[in-house]
Every structure is written in structure tokens, then in C-alpha cells.
Design an enzyme around this catalytic site. Structure first.
Site, PDB file in Angstrom:
ATOM      1  N   HIS A 190      40.277  20.589  13.886  1.00 61.09           N
ATOM      2  CA  HIS A 190      40.389  20.632  12.422  1.00 61.09           C
ATOM      3  C   HIS A 190      41.735  20.109  11.912  1.00 61.09           C
ATOM      4  O   HIS A 190      41.794  19.299  10.991  1.00 61.09           O
ATOM      5  CB  HIS A 190      40.173  22.053  11.893  1.00 61.09           C
ATOM      6  CG  HIS A 190      38.928  22.711  12.415  1.00 61.09           C
ATOM      7  ND1 HIS A 190      37.741  22.040  12.578  1.00 61.09           N
ATOM      8  CD2 HIS A 190      38.683  23.992  12.815  1.00 61.09           C
ATOM      9  CE1 HIS A 190      36.814  22.877  13.037  1.00 61.09           C
ATOM     10  NE2 HIS A 190      37.358  24.066  13.193  1.00 61.09           N
ATOM     11  N   ASP A 227      41.250  25.814  19.503  1.00 62.74           N
ATOM     12  CA  ASP A 227      40.233  26.227  18.527  1.00 62.74           C
ATOM     13  C   ASP A 227      40.419  25.537  17.175  1.00 62.74           C
ATOM     14  O   ASP A 227      39.443  25.235  16.493  1.00 62.74           O
ATOM     15  CB  ASP A 227      40.307  27.756  18.358  1.00 62.74           C
ATOM     16  CG  ASP A 227      39.139  28.328  17.563  1.00 62.74           C
ATOM     17  OD1 ASP A 227      37.995  27.922  17.845  1.00 62.74           O
ATOM     18  OD2 ASP A 227      39.368  29.167  16.668  1.00 62.74           O
ATOM     19  N   GLU A 230      43.950  32.532   8.636  1.00 69.15           N
ATOM     20  CA  GLU A 230      42.804  33.431   8.509  1.00 69.15           C
ATOM     21  C   GLU A 230      43.311  34.855   8.467  1.00 69.15           C
ATOM     22  O   GLU A 230      44.308  35.182   9.106  1.00 69.15           O
ATOM     23  CB  GLU A 230      41.871  33.265   9.706  1.00 69.15           C
ATOM     24  CG  GLU A 230      41.406  31.842   9.882  1.00 69.15           C
ATOM     25  CD  GLU A 230      40.323  31.731  10.935  1.00 69.15           C
ATOM     26  OE1 GLU A 230      39.178  32.037  10.589  1.00 69.15           O
ATOM     27  OE2 GLU A 230      40.628  31.336  12.064  1.00 69.15           O
ATOM     28  N   ASP A 235      32.697  18.339  13.133  1.00 71.53           N
ATOM     29  CA  ASP A 235      33.934  19.072  12.859  1.00 71.53           C
ATOM     30  C   ASP A 235      33.719  19.566  11.442  1.00 71.53           C
ATOM     31  O   ASP A 235      33.806  18.779  10.494  1.00 71.53           O
ATOM     32  CB  ASP A 235      35.161  18.167  12.937  1.00 71.53           C
ATOM     33  CG  ASP A 235      36.441  18.958  12.741  1.00 71.53           C
ATOM     34  OD1 ASP A 235      36.505  19.752  11.766  1.00 71.53           O
ATOM     35  OD2 ASP A 235      37.374  18.816  13.534  1.00 71.53           O
ATOM     36  N   HIS A 236      33.388  20.833  11.285  1.00 75.43           N
ATOM     37  CA  HIS A 236      32.906  21.254   9.967  1.00 75.43           C
ATOM     38  C   HIS A 236      33.981  21.105   8.887  1.00 75.43           C
ATOM     39  O   HIS A 236      33.667  21.051   7.707  1.00 75.43           O
ATOM     40  CB  HIS A 236      32.300  22.660  10.010  1.00 75.43           C
ATOM     41  CG  HIS A 236      33.294  23.770  10.046  1.00 75.43           C
ATOM     42  ND1 HIS A 236      34.023  24.075  11.168  1.00 75.43           N
ATOM     43  CD2 HIS A 236      33.682  24.651   9.092  1.00 75.43           C
ATOM     44  CE1 HIS A 236      34.816  25.109  10.894  1.00 75.43           C
ATOM     45  NE2 HIS A 236      34.632  25.480   9.640  1.00 75.43           N
ATOM     46  N   GLY A 265      19.941  31.486  18.193  1.00 71.92           N
ATOM     47  CA  GLY A 265      21.336  31.933  18.241  1.00 71.92           C
ATOM     48  C   GLY A 265      22.013  32.154  16.898  1.00 71.92           C
ATOM     49  O   GLY A 265      21.445  31.941  15.823  1.00 71.92           O
ATOM     50  N   ARG A 292      15.703  30.587  25.590  1.00 73.60           N
ATOM     51  CA  ARG A 292      14.991  31.116  26.767  1.00 73.60           C
ATOM     52  C   ARG A 292      13.998  32.203  26.395  1.00 73.60           C
ATOM     53  O   ARG A 292      12.888  32.248  26.902  1.00 73.60           O
ATOM     54  CB  ARG A 292      15.998  31.694  27.756  1.00 73.60           C
ATOM     55  CG  ARG A 292      16.766  30.605  28.446  1.00 73.60           C
ATOM     56  CD  ARG A 292      17.300  31.054  29.757  1.00 73.60           C
ATOM     57  NE  ARG A 292      16.233  31.433  30.672  1.00 73.60           N
ATOM     58  CZ  ARG A 292      16.287  31.234  31.977  1.00 73.60           C
ATOM     59  NH1 ARG A 292      17.316  30.643  32.513  1.00 73.60           N
ATOM     60  NH2 ARG A 292      15.311  31.637  32.760  1.00 73.60           N
ATOM     61  N   ALA A 323      22.814  28.915  14.629  1.00 74.37           N
ATOM     62  CA  ALA A 323      21.616  28.459  13.932  1.00 74.37           C
ATOM     63  C   ALA A 323      21.322  29.358  12.729  1.00 74.37           C
ATOM     64  O   ALA A 323      21.069  28.870  11.630  1.00 74.37           O
ATOM     65  CB  ALA A 323      20.434  28.435  14.895  1.00 74.37           C
ATOM     66  N   LYS A 371      43.137  34.356   3.906  1.00 73.76           N
ATOM     67  CA  LYS A 371      42.358  33.200   4.337  1.00 73.76           C
ATOM     68  C   LYS A 371      42.763  32.053   3.432  1.00 73.76           C
ATOM     69  O   LYS A 371      42.543  32.089   2.218  1.00 73.76           O
ATOM     70  CB  LYS A 371      40.872  33.501   4.145  1.00 73.76           C
ATOM     71  CG  LYS A 371      39.956  32.303   4.291  1.00 73.76           C
ATOM     72  CD  LYS A 371      39.697  31.986   5.732  1.00 73.76           C
ATOM     73  CE  LYS A 371      38.832  30.756   5.898  1.00 73.76           C
ATOM     74  NZ  LYS A 371      38.803  30.278   7.278  1.00 73.76           N
ATOM     75  N   ASP A 395      13.693  26.558  29.160  1.00 74.20           N
ATOM     76  CA  ASP A 395      14.766  26.671  30.149  1.00 74.20           C
ATOM     77  C   ASP A 395      15.354  25.269  30.298  1.00 74.20           C
ATOM     78  O   ASP A 395      14.640  24.327  30.654  1.00 74.20           O
ATOM     79  CB  ASP A 395      14.149  27.173  31.471  1.00 74.20           C
ATOM     80  CG  ASP A 395      15.128  27.110  32.630  1.00 74.20           C
ATOM     81  OD1 ASP A 395      16.213  26.510  32.477  1.00 74.20           O
ATOM     82  OD2 ASP A 395      14.793  27.663  33.692  1.00 74.20           O
TER      83      ASP A 395
HETATM   84  C1  BG6 Z   1      36.061  27.488  13.721  1.00 72.25           C
HETATM   85  C2  BG6 Z   1      36.850  28.312  14.682  1.00 72.25           C
HETATM   86  O1  BG6 Z   1      35.977  26.158  14.169  1.00 72.25           O
HETATM   87  O2  BG6 Z   1      36.682  27.518  12.450  1.00 72.25           O
HETATM   88  C3  BG6 Z   1      37.015  29.726  14.174  1.00 72.25           C
HETATM   89  O3  BG6 Z   1      36.203  28.326  15.947  1.00 72.25           O
HETATM   90  C4  BG6 Z   1      37.545  29.734  12.763  1.00 72.25           C
HETATM   91  O4  BG6 Z   1      37.865  30.472  15.028  1.00 72.25           O
HETATM   92  C5  BG6 Z   1      36.756  28.797  11.871  1.00 72.25           C
HETATM   93  O5  BG6 Z   1      37.470  31.050  12.273  1.00 72.25           O
HETATM   94  C6  BG6 Z   1      37.398  28.652  10.504  1.00 72.25           C
HETATM   95  O6  BG6 Z   1      36.540  27.918   9.673  1.00 72.25           O
HETATM   96  P1  BG6 Z   1      36.467  28.191   8.115  1.00 72.25           P
HETATM   97  O7  BG6 Z   1      35.425  27.247   7.627  1.00 72.25           O
HETATM   98  O8  BG6 Z   1      36.112  29.621   7.929  1.00 72.25           O
HETATM   99  O9  BG6 Z   1      37.834  27.897   7.579  1.00 72.25           O
END
Ligand code: BG6
Length: 478
Positions: free
Chosen positions: A239, A234, A215, A176-177, A15, A46, A18, A342, A85
Site C-alpha cells: 500500500h 503487510d 490504525e 492492492d485495495h 471464507g 473444501r 469473500a 484510523k 479440493d
Molecule cells: C490490509 C492489511 O491490507 O490493509 C491489514 O492486511 C490492514 O492489516 C488493512 O488492517 C487496512 O486497510 P484499510 O482499507 O482498512 O485502510
């Protein structure tokens, strides 16, 4: 770097996530020696792919980051593909065999990282099969989950229950990145190392705190997902809430996971309950229209979006915490698509008492989180190292990275180290969901007047009025 060993099983290995995030992050770890000889990756999905084809897609995903073909080729030899699967028990048995074989071949110490890069509705099924088909080993078994983690408190609870049946809370790593971002991590470090700054973070000196995650892009090709989410789910639930946790938490006893999560939990416990009337007063929602030239589409004209959609692409709100430390200090939050830039930032706005700290009244300290290569700390808009008026001394930028680690890279190291500082725990998550649910429910009761802001603008006027009412204003205004 100390080498780590594990077999990764990536569900959703063919995907987008990844290829966009995980493989480049792992490759970076490979180049710095964190991953070296003792790791293997099984990608599952799959579609029937050969190992060779899978490896070629892995290499393709790295080409934007590097041109060292030999290294990419060697790296890709650690990758194996298994068509899978999620509902078929036999497939888990095949997966188990392959994983054990790779354990031996690469001498990985029986450590396993199960990475769910698939739709959340499959998380429970996969976790159960991992358990029932006996994939767990006597090494460590870490389960990594990507958002969305539920759409409401109830669905998040259900999802969580389906995981905790087979994995303990200590084995679950919820991504949670934003918690992997350099400046978010620096904030905690700086608070701990700089007592004067730490002591200033409370109602005595702080007028308000602003969190902006803006953004410039629109929804792009994610209309299908976004229609079920909106910016509240979202960005705010996860975040923004996690950033508030990092700014508002009390000083942890130590810089370890337990101590940090203990003080964070208190922040989420202290989220002040909202009444429906307060939702109307304190939260603003918006949806983007075309830009002024008509060259950018309105949200309702995007692919896979309902032409009458009432999903919000912008939110601004005022959050209050019921704590001694932050009594009546507004946390203004804001996030939106199709804003002028951004930018992810935390603006800490001091009040008049700042003079007692040797600062000018109304000094603003800003943590610039995004764009990542521009991350820095500003005092009244000037780089802190140049702003000599400040008595707040931040440590020098650490130079132990030759580049600022991308969030996924840093979180991947934490997973391999078994360090949960930068992951979200269930008890934090549930309070965040309960808070967001009240807003969502109130919004669902009233039809909004959408679209209500033009692309490339700072959102609806109500977002500024929200602060003006309190005699405040957004520090960042285009
Ligand atoms: C994601 C959201 O968690 O974070 C996206 O699903 C968003 O919609 C993104 O664009 C923003 O992350 P970053 O690291 O680009 O600020």
C-alpha cells in the site's frame, strides 16, 4: 450502468474475505445494474455445502449493507457452490462442467473471472489445474490474486513464475485495495487535470512528502498471519509503495493503463538503494504494549502471537528516490497498529519557494484517504474549497457517484472492464520487494527492544526524531 457478463469462480468462496468484501461489492454492482442477468458465481471450498446453504451465507454477508430482502434473494440465486479440493484434478473437471452449464444458463459470453481468495501457497496449483483441465474458454480469462504476494523478493518471484506458466501478465489482476480507494484515484485525476498542481510536485517546491497509514485496531484475530508478516510486509511493501508511486510518478502521456504503469515503473526503478547502516538510520520499528490503563493487550499477549515475538507493528521510515524530479526530497512513511486513530493520509509539505506559486511558505496539502467517509483535500488543515489562500485549484468533487465507491467495488468493475490501471504489475512489485528485503534482513540481524510504544500513541519517539533530524516534523501528530 452497462451490464457486464461473466462466470466468477471464487476459490475460497466460504471464507472471510469473500463474505466481508467480495459479496457486498458484487451486490452493490448488482444494485447499480453492472451485474444483472448475465452473471453467475461459483464458490468453492473444501467443506461440503449445499447451494441453499451457501446462498444463505451470501445473504447474511449483505445484511449490514441493505435490507431489501427481495433483491438479496434474487441476487443469491446467481450463486452456486462446489466442494473442491485444490489438488484433485477430478474436481476441476466438475468445476468446468458446472461453469459451462452456467455459461449457457446465464448467457455469460464465456467470460471467466478466477478469484483466488485462498492462501497464496495454493495459487500456483490452482492456476495450473485451471489450465491443464481446460477451464479456460474463448471468452476472457482473468485471474485475480490477493495479497500477500510473497514474503520476500525470492518467494514472490517463485509465486509469480508459478502463475505466469499458465496465465499471461495481461490476464493477471493483482489486488492492492488501496489503489481502489477514492482519494488515491482522485490524486491521479487531479494531477492530470490541474497543471499548476502537477507542476508544483518536484524538488523545487516540495520540502517533503508524508504517507501515514495508521490504525487504531490491534492485530485482532489475525495473529497467525501477522506473525509471518509484520507491518513492513503487510503495509509498506504494497500500500505505501503504491501510494508513493501515485504521488511521485511523472505525468503519464494518457490516462490509460500502459501510460500510467510506465511512469510508475520509473518510480520503483528509482528507489534509492539502502545500505544496512542507512536502514538503521532511516527506519524505525516498533511493537505495541498495553495502553495506559492496561485495558488493551500488548501485542505479545494477543492470540496466536509468540510471547517473545519480535514482529513489528509499527514502522516509520525515510525513502529517497534517485530522480531529477525528487532528488533529496524525503518521502517519510509511517504505518502502525494501535495508534490513536484510523487515518490514511498523504501530506505534501511545500518549502519556501511555494510563494512563487502564490502559496504561503510551508503550505501543506493533505489528501485524506481514510476514514473513507471523511475523505477530502485539506490545505493547511482547512477544506480546500474554503481555503481561499490557495492558488492551487482543485476540481469540484465529481458527483457521478451517489456514494463514494468502496475500494472492492471499484476494483471489481475494473476487472470486468479489463482495466488494469489500478492493479499492480510484476515489475513494480519486484522492485518494492527488493527494497523492503534490505530492511527486513537488517532487522532480522538485530534483536529489537520490544515492546517500545504504548497502545494509543504515535509510536516510538524515534519516529519523530527521524524527521526532527532533517528539520522537519510530522504534519499529523496526535
Ligand atoms: C490490509 C492489511 O491490507 O490493509 C491489514 O492486511 C490492514 O492489516 C488493512 O488492517 C487496512 O486497510 P484499510 O482499507 O482498512 O485502510
Amino acid at each position: 450502468a452497462t451490464e457486464k457478463s461473466a462466470v466468477f469462480i471464487i476459490f475460497g468462496g466460504s471464507g472471510d474475505l469473500a463474505h466481508r468484501k467480495l459479496y457486498p461489492a458484487m451486490y452493490s454492482l448488482y444494485k447499480t445494474g453492472v451485474l444483472k442477468d448475465h452473471f453467475a458465481v461459483i464458490g468453492t471450498a473444501r467443506r461440503p455445502w449445499s447451494d441453499d446453504y451457501y446462498r444463505s451465507t451470501v445473504i447474511d454477508s449483505l445484511k449490514d449493507f441493505d435490507n431489501d430482502e427481495k433483491a438479496m434473494e434474487d441476487f443469491s440465486k446467481h450463486f452456486f457452490y462446489q466442494s473442491h479440493d485444490v489438488n484433485d484434478s477430478d474436481h476441476y473437471i466438475a468445476l468446468k462442467k458446472l461453469a459451462s452449464k452456467l455459461d449457457d444458463q446465464f448467457d455469460t459470453g464465456h467470460n471467466r473471472v478466477y478469484y483466488m481468495a485462498i492462501a497464496p501457497r495454493f495459487f500456483g496449483t490452482v492456476a495450473e489445474h485451471i489450465n491443464s483441465e481446460g477451464l479456460k474458454t474463448d471468452g476472457y480469462n482473468r485471474l485475480v490474486i490477493e495479497k500477500p504476494f510473497g514474503r520476500s523478493y525470492d518467494s514472490a518471484l517463485e509465486l509469480n513464475n508459478s502463475l505466469t506458466k499458465t496465465f499471461s501478465e495481461s490476464e493477471i489482476y493483482r489486488m492492492d485495495h488501496y489503489l481502489g480507494k477514492y482519494m488515491v484515484q482522485q490524486l491521479t485525476q487531479i494531477r492530470l487535470k490541474n497543471k499548476q498542481f502537477e507542476k508544483s510536485l518536484n524538488k523545487k517546491y516540495i520540502s517533503n512528502i508524508q504517507v501515514t497509514l495508521s490504525e487504531s485496531l490491534g492485530v485482532e484475530d489475525r495473529g497467525g498471519y501477522y506473525e509471518t508478516a509484520g507491518v513492513l510486509r503487510d503495509m509498506v511493501q504494497n500500500h505505501i509503495m503504491q501510494i508513493i508511486g501515485a504521488v511521485a510518478m511523472d505525468e503519464p502521456a494518457k490516462l490509460d493503463s500502459e501510460s500510467i504503469h510506465e511512469v510508475k515503473r520509473d518510480v520503483f526503478d528509482s528507489l534509492q538503494d539502502l545500505t544496512p547502516e542507512e536502514v538503521d538510520q532511516n527506519f524505525v520499528r516498533g511493537q505495541y504494549d498495553e495502553d495506559i490503563t492496561g485495558s488493551k493487550k500488548a501485542y505479545r499477549d494477543e492470540d496466536n502471537v509468540d510471547p517473545k515475538s519480535n514482529i513489528e507493528t509499527f514502522v516509520a521510515g525515510k525513502i529517497l528516490l534517485d530522480s531529477e524530479r525528487w532528488e533529496n526530497v524525503p518521502f517519510y512513511v509511517r504505518s502502525g497498529k494501535r495508534m490513536p486513530a484510523k487515518s490514511s493520509r498523504i501530506d505534501i509539505v511545500y518549502n519556501d519557494s511555494a510563494t512563487e506559486l502564490g502559496l504561503n511558505p510551508n503550505t501543506t496539502v493533505t489528501f485524506l484517504i481514510e476514514p473513507e467517509n471523511g475523505s477530502s483535500i485539506l490545505v493547511n488543515g482547512i477544506d480546500y474549497q474554503e481555503s481561499n489562500q490557495s492558488l492551487i485549484k482543485f476540481p469540484e468533487k465529481p458527483n457521478y457517484f451517489d456514494h463514494e465507491r468502496e475500494a472492492y467495488e471499484s476494483l471489481m468493475i475494473d476487472i470486468l472492464d479489463g482495466n488494469k490501471i489500478h492493479f499492480t504489475l510484476w515489475d513494480e512489485l519486484q522492485n518494492a520487494w527488493k527494497y523492503v528485503d534490505v530492511i527486513r534482513n537488517q532487522w532480522d540481524n538485530e534483536t529489537p527492544d520490544f515492546p517500545n510504544y504504548m497502545s494509543n500513541t504515535m509510536g516510538p519517539d524515534a519516529a519523530s526524531e527521524l524527521l526532527e533530524r532533517d528539520g522537519n516534523s510530522w504534519t499529523w501528530d496526535d
